[in-house]
Design an enzyme around this catalytic site. Structure first.
Site, PDB file in Angstrom:
ATOM      1  CG  ASP A   1      22.171  96.140   2.206  1.00  0.00           C
ATOM      2  OD1 ASP A   1      21.361  95.363   1.678  1.00  0.00           O
ATOM      3  OD2 ASP A   1      22.673  95.948   3.325  1.00  0.00           O
TER       4      ASP A   1
ATOM      5  CD  GLU B   1      14.398  95.050   4.184  1.00  0.00           C
ATOM      6  OE1 GLU B   1      13.911  94.855   5.318  1.00  0.00           O
ATOM      7  OE2 GLU B   1      15.365  94.407   3.736  1.00  0.00           O
TER       8      GLU B   1
END
Length: 547
Positions: free
Chosen positions: A16, A188
């Site tokens: 991420d 997301e």
């Protein structure tokens, strides 16, 4: 000098990624889940070579995440630079995914110290990001679950202004995009950019496994409406088999950055899979995160999700595309037009001669009272034996670092005299409490042994055990693409095989379940009892075996 570079740019379980630029220097933050210190921060001057300069969460009082499982904790933060100040927006997931807290950290120096976390009241969802407009107003961008679901994977992206002093919501919360509008799954990781007067909204979609991708939307107005890119997903390797000729899969969760020379690049996560067939994942229970490892019977990955870099170009229609030969994420890519800048190489050996631990070391969750010392015996790392064993949910006496290469050799020099049955110390290589290998010196039935164990589904299984000699012992772990071998000796160059070519697929993220890669390091336990005993490590070595 080569015009190419080799992905991943940061190896091992650093998923991420989020990136920003301050002048001619780039900064990155990645997820760390339940490990402490958390949210590692990196620096680079050429976008290819990175060095860790700190951890945004380095003090227990900054944010309490002692009550979380292995893949909970600190998820998908973003880093931004504005007005001489660095900002990190992050999310803390605790208590069995029942409590989630979005927060803000700030720092003048990205190496730290970072502020205590400011919890944003009323901010739900995961993977938040910040956007600063031309007037200096701060906008919080996150995802949320709609009140009435049209399908189970539906998510929405919302925007709300933050008070610049309190970092709390002010004004109206607006929905920028609803996943149902283009039938996106698990929308997301939103990021907002203003480029040539147009607002672009980037999201991660498809879930962070085999259908992972990057979608893009744009609008002439900050609040929308946002139109989807007709070529969505703009980045993905999901149309290839997991085991493919590129050597890269599950790519997604990207963040854009423009260099000082005007070029565009994207950092994003991906994996480097290897082949190992598992017919039935249901024998590995309980499965909380990856309930259906689709398309993955043959593909495993132990290193976790790593950081990749790809060049981006803007096409004639104002939409971006991957600026390479195949439009995918590759192991070899064109490097940015920036001065080559390699930071000093870190030593492959930690001799524990500093007064503070190297920032690569971490533990499972925070602890109130440190279980280690670098000063009680200078030049050694001392671990005090805690009652907790490696396969138990509480925090054990364990300091680990990420496995960053499929082919590696790790070793340590250890001095340990177990005083009671159940006391043990040595090396561990682990995904979580339920899946590990252990190479230990232990006391059992009044005798000392060097023993190898594997932990599957939280149950410890003995691989091999031999009587131990007194005094210093040298422990070795070798990795080779899904296999692990364990050795011991009584001099530094002696390597006596204990358990070789063990099936390492139990440390694949798909088997162990969750979002974390493999970690390895030093461990000690008193076997469920209170003990005043300790173990001393003279050094720990991690080196790459030529792949």
């Amino acid at each position: 000098m080569s015009e190419r570079f080799h992905n991943p740019i940061i190896k091992g379980g650093y998923p991420d990624p989020s990136v920003c630029r301050a002048g001619d220097t780039y900064y990155m933050v990645t997820s760390s889940f339940y490990y402490f210190p958390g949210l590692p921060v990196f620096r680079s001057r050429d976008l290819v070579h990175w060095e860790q300069i700190g951890n945004a969460i380095s003090r227990p009082e900054q944010l309490d995440y002692r009550n979380c499982e292995s893949s909970e904790g600190l998820w998908a933060a973003s880093i931004r630079y504005h007005g001489g100040r660095f900002y990190i927006a992050g999310m803390l997931d605790v208590k069995g995914r029942t409590h989630r807290y979005n927060f803000i950290l700030t720092a003048e120096d990205p190496a730290g110290p970072w502020s205590d976390a400011v919890i944003i009241e009323g901010a739900d969802g995961i993977d938040p990001s910040l956007y600063f407009d031309e007037t200096g107003r701060i906008w919080f961008c996150g995802n949320t679950v709609p009140a009435e679901l049209k399908y189970p994977e539906q998510k929405q992206i919302y925007l709300c202004e933050l008070d610049p002093e309190t970092f709390q919501f002010k004004g109206e919360r607006r929905i920028l995009f609803d996943g149902a509008w283009d039938w996106s799954l698990f929308m997301e990781g939103p990021h907002l950019y203003k480029i040539d007067g147009i607002y672009y909204l980037m999201t991660a979609c498809g879930g962070t496994q085999t259908n992972h991708c990057v979608n893009l939307y744009r609008s002439a107005n900050l609040f929308g409406p946002y139109e989807p890119c007709p070529r969505n997903p703009v980045v993905t390797n999901r149309n290839l088999r997991i085991l493919n000729g590129l050597g890269v899969a599950v790519t997604g969760h990207g963040d854009l950055v423009q260099t000082q020379k005007g070029q565009w690049y994207m950092v994003l996560l991906g994996i480097r899979p290897y082949e190992h067939v598992i017919e039935d994942y249901d024998c590995f229970q309980p499965r909380m995160w990856i309930r259906r490892p689709d398309r993955n019977k043959k593909a495993q990955f132990n290193l976790g999700r790593e950081v990749f870099l790809i060049p981006i170009a803007w096409d004639y229609d104002g939409w971006p595309l991957v600026d390479n030969e195949n439009g995918c994420v590759n192991l070899s890519e064109r490097r940015p037009d920036l001065p080559w800048d390699r930071p000093p190489l870190q030593s492959r050996v930690d001799n524990f001669e500093c007064s503070q631990l190297d920032m690569i070391w971490c533990m499972r969750r925070q602890v109130e009272n440190p279980f280690y010392s670098l000063t009680e015996r200078p030049g050694f790392l001392r671990l005090r034996l805690l009652p907790v064993r490696a396969e138990e949910r509480e925090t054990p006496a364990m300091l680990v670092r990420r496995q960053q290469h499929n082919d590696f050799h790790a070793a340590a020099a250890m001095e340990f005299s177990p005083e009671k049955d159940g006391e043990e110390a040595g090396l561990i290589i682990t995904q979580n409490e339920r899946f590990s290998f252990l190479l230990l010196k232990e006391r059992r039935d009044g005798r000392e042994y060097v023993s190898g164990f594997r932990v599957v589904n939280g149950r410890r299984e003995l691989l091999c055990s031999v009587p131990a000699k007194p005094g210093r012992v040298y422990l070795h772990i070798e990795g080779s693409l899904g296999k692990y071998s364990f050795y011991y000796g009584y001099s530094e160059r002696e390597m006596i095989p204990l358990a070789v070519s063990q099936d390492g697929s139990i440390l694949s993220t798909l088997v162990a379940d969750g979002y974390i890669g493999t970690y390895l390091g030093m461990y000690a336990s008193a076997g469920g009892k209170v003990s005043q005993n300790y173990v001393d490590f003279d050094w720990f070595r991690y080196e790459i075996v030529e792949e």
